[in-house]
Design an enzyme around this catalytic site. Structure first.
Site, short mmCIF file in Angstrom:
data_model
loop_
_atom_site.label_atom_id
_atom_site.label_comp_id
_atom_site.label_asym_id
_atom_site.label_seq_id
_atom_site.Cartn_x
_atom_site.Cartn_y
_atom_site.Cartn_z
N ASN A 97 189.06 136.40 32.21
CA ASN A 97 188.51 135.17 32.74
C ASN A 97 187.32 134.66 31.95
O ASN A 97 187.10 133.47 31.82
CB ASN A 97 188.06 135.43 34.18
N LYS A 100 214.81 141.86 4.51
CA LYS A 100 214.68 140.42 4.26
C LYS A 100 216.00 139.93 3.65
O LYS A 100 216.71 140.72 3.07
CB LYS A 100 213.53 140.15 3.28
N HIS A 122 205.26 146.46 16.82
CA HIS A 122 204.79 145.40 15.93
C HIS A 122 203.78 144.53 16.66
O HIS A 122 203.92 144.29 17.85
CB HIS A 122 205.97 144.56 15.42
#
Length: 441
Positions: A114, A166, A285
């Site tokens: 908060n 990739k 991750h």
């Protein structure tokens, strides 16, 4: 007459207590505060303590129904930050009763939930937390930890090697499995789903899991080594996440992964419990971390996110690299790397560690170094991170002009050469390039 006067009340009257001696069961927090002009540091520090514990902007009738002295957070020390004007470190102690046992979610909601939007502050950063054993013992922490993982994988005395597959988006499941197989056959220990590979139209999770499992078993049979691929179980609901983890276990693979910040600590802790009960390792991750930790003066330092993860549970966590960065950053990075894997970490401000942290017997987490590293960084990485780490080369494997498998071979050869050179007493910092050159013949 009425018991108290209505109106706005200074926080420091109740919540700034420089005479307080912290209890060993308190959770302690160090906040970097930048107060608004004209707001005294004591008032700002007290406001942080109040708004993250029992306080509100005025005295309320129901305060009389409880003991504030027992439950309030206390700002017990304030020090100016050297070299910064109008920045202070405020130390706050929270009684343990304010927190639900075994819930990282509740701990963070209380401490940082908060107060960061508070008007009297220009900026606020949680620099560190001291988690007392009385609280950390209510968590099970990492599903297995460093030692058990080494035993499961039968790999000792060196860092482990990984590679993110990739292009991260666009491969079909079959081609993805092929890329995994090439890397593992070449000598890596792990390959990894990218953090944004979940279950997209071009590759649904179940197909990926199947073809990756095939790649694992084929490369294991050929190399005689245990191989793993971090299968990303992150999903849109906790139920779906656990369904993916169950399927991974049924396939017999050794490890799954989770994006713990986007997935949330509640989901992460559920997954860690499942992994512990079913013998799966869990790679974590930190996608989204920079949203929280990038600004020096506002947010939460990564060491806080790292401590929270060790409590919630994970066997690996991605922790950035130290190569090619500034010296100071190297020390700070090593600070939170040690917080992840050691039992007992001494307070050391030069490493960004504000409190001595005693984890007692909570298992450690492998730090994963990844991001822009390649084979020439190997000597530095071996020296800085030591054996208990996972070195992850994405482009540094797949970018090899001859393909994935030769790229993997290059990384494994370089790693073995560096470990051997270190064990023979050679100076990796000085002779690093020479060691790599010899090895590459």
């Amino acid at each position: 007459g009425v018991g108290f006067k209505a109106g706005v009340k200074d926080y420091r009257l109740t919540y700034y207590t420089p005479e307080y001696n912290t209890k060993e069961t308190d959770i302690l927090a160090a906040f970097r505060m930048t107060p608004q002009p004209g707001v005294p540091a004591e008032e700002a520090g007290a406001a942080v303590a109040a708004e993250s514990s029992t306080g509100t902007w005025t005295t309320v009738w129901t305060d009389g129904l409880t003991s504030l002295d027992r439950y309030k957070g206390r700002c017990y020390d304030i020090e100016p930050v050297a070299g910064e004007e109008n920045q202070y470190i405020a130390y706050v102690a929270y009684p343990l009763d304010l927190f639900e046992e075994g819930s990282v979610t509740n701990m963070l909601t209380s401490i940082v939930g908060n107060v960061f939007g508070f008007k009297a502050l220009r900026a606020l950063x949680x620099e560190d937390l001291r988690i007392p054993p009385a609280y950390s013992k209510t968590f099970l922490g990492p599903p297995h930890g460093i030692q058990v993982e080494r035993d499961k994988l039968n790999k000792y005395g060196r860092p482990l090697l990984g590679c993110t597959i990739k292009p991260k988006l666009g491969l079909s499941a079959k081609n993805y499995g092929r890329a995994v197989y090439e890397c593992l056959r070449g000598g890596l220990d792990f390959t990894k789903d990218d953090e944004n590979v979940n279950s997209q139209p071009f590759m649904r999770w179940r197909d990926r899991f199947l073809f990756v499992a095939e790649a694992l078993f084929k490369s294991q049979a050929e190399t005689g080594e245990i191989k793993g691929h971090y299968l990303n179980a992150t999903a849109g609901t906790c139920e779906e996440m656990l369904k993916r983890a169950v399927f991974a276990r049924e396939l017999g693979v050794p490890i799954v992964m989770h994006d713990y910040l986007t997935g949330g600590f509640t989901a992460n802790t559920s997954l860690a419990f499942y992994c512990r009960d079913n013998g799966l390792l869990l790679d974590i991750h930190r996608a989204m971390h920079a949203v929280i930790d990038r600004q020096r003066n506002h947010g939460m330092h990564f060491r806080v996110l790292a401590k929270a993860l060790r409590m919630s549970g994970g066997d690996h966590i991605h922790a950035g690299t130290v190569v090619g960065k500034l010296e100071g950053e190297r020390e700070v990075t090593l600070g939170f790397v040690d917080l992840l894997r050691d039992d007992y970490i001494e307070k050391d401000r030069s490493r960004g560690i504000y409190f001595t942290q005693d984890w007692v017997s909570m298992p450690g987490v492998f730090p994963v170094a990844s991001g822009g590293i390649h084979v020439w960084h190997m000597p530095a990485l071996t020296e800085i991170f030591g054996d208990d780490s996972v070195l992850q080369f994405g482009g540094g494997t797949l970018g090899h002009p001859w393909g994935n498998a030769p790229g993997a071979v290059a990384n494994r050869v370089a790693l073995e050469a560096c470990v051997q050179a270190r064990n023979e007493g050679r100076d990796l910092a000085r002779e690093g390039n020479e060691i790599i050159r010899e090895a590459s013949k």
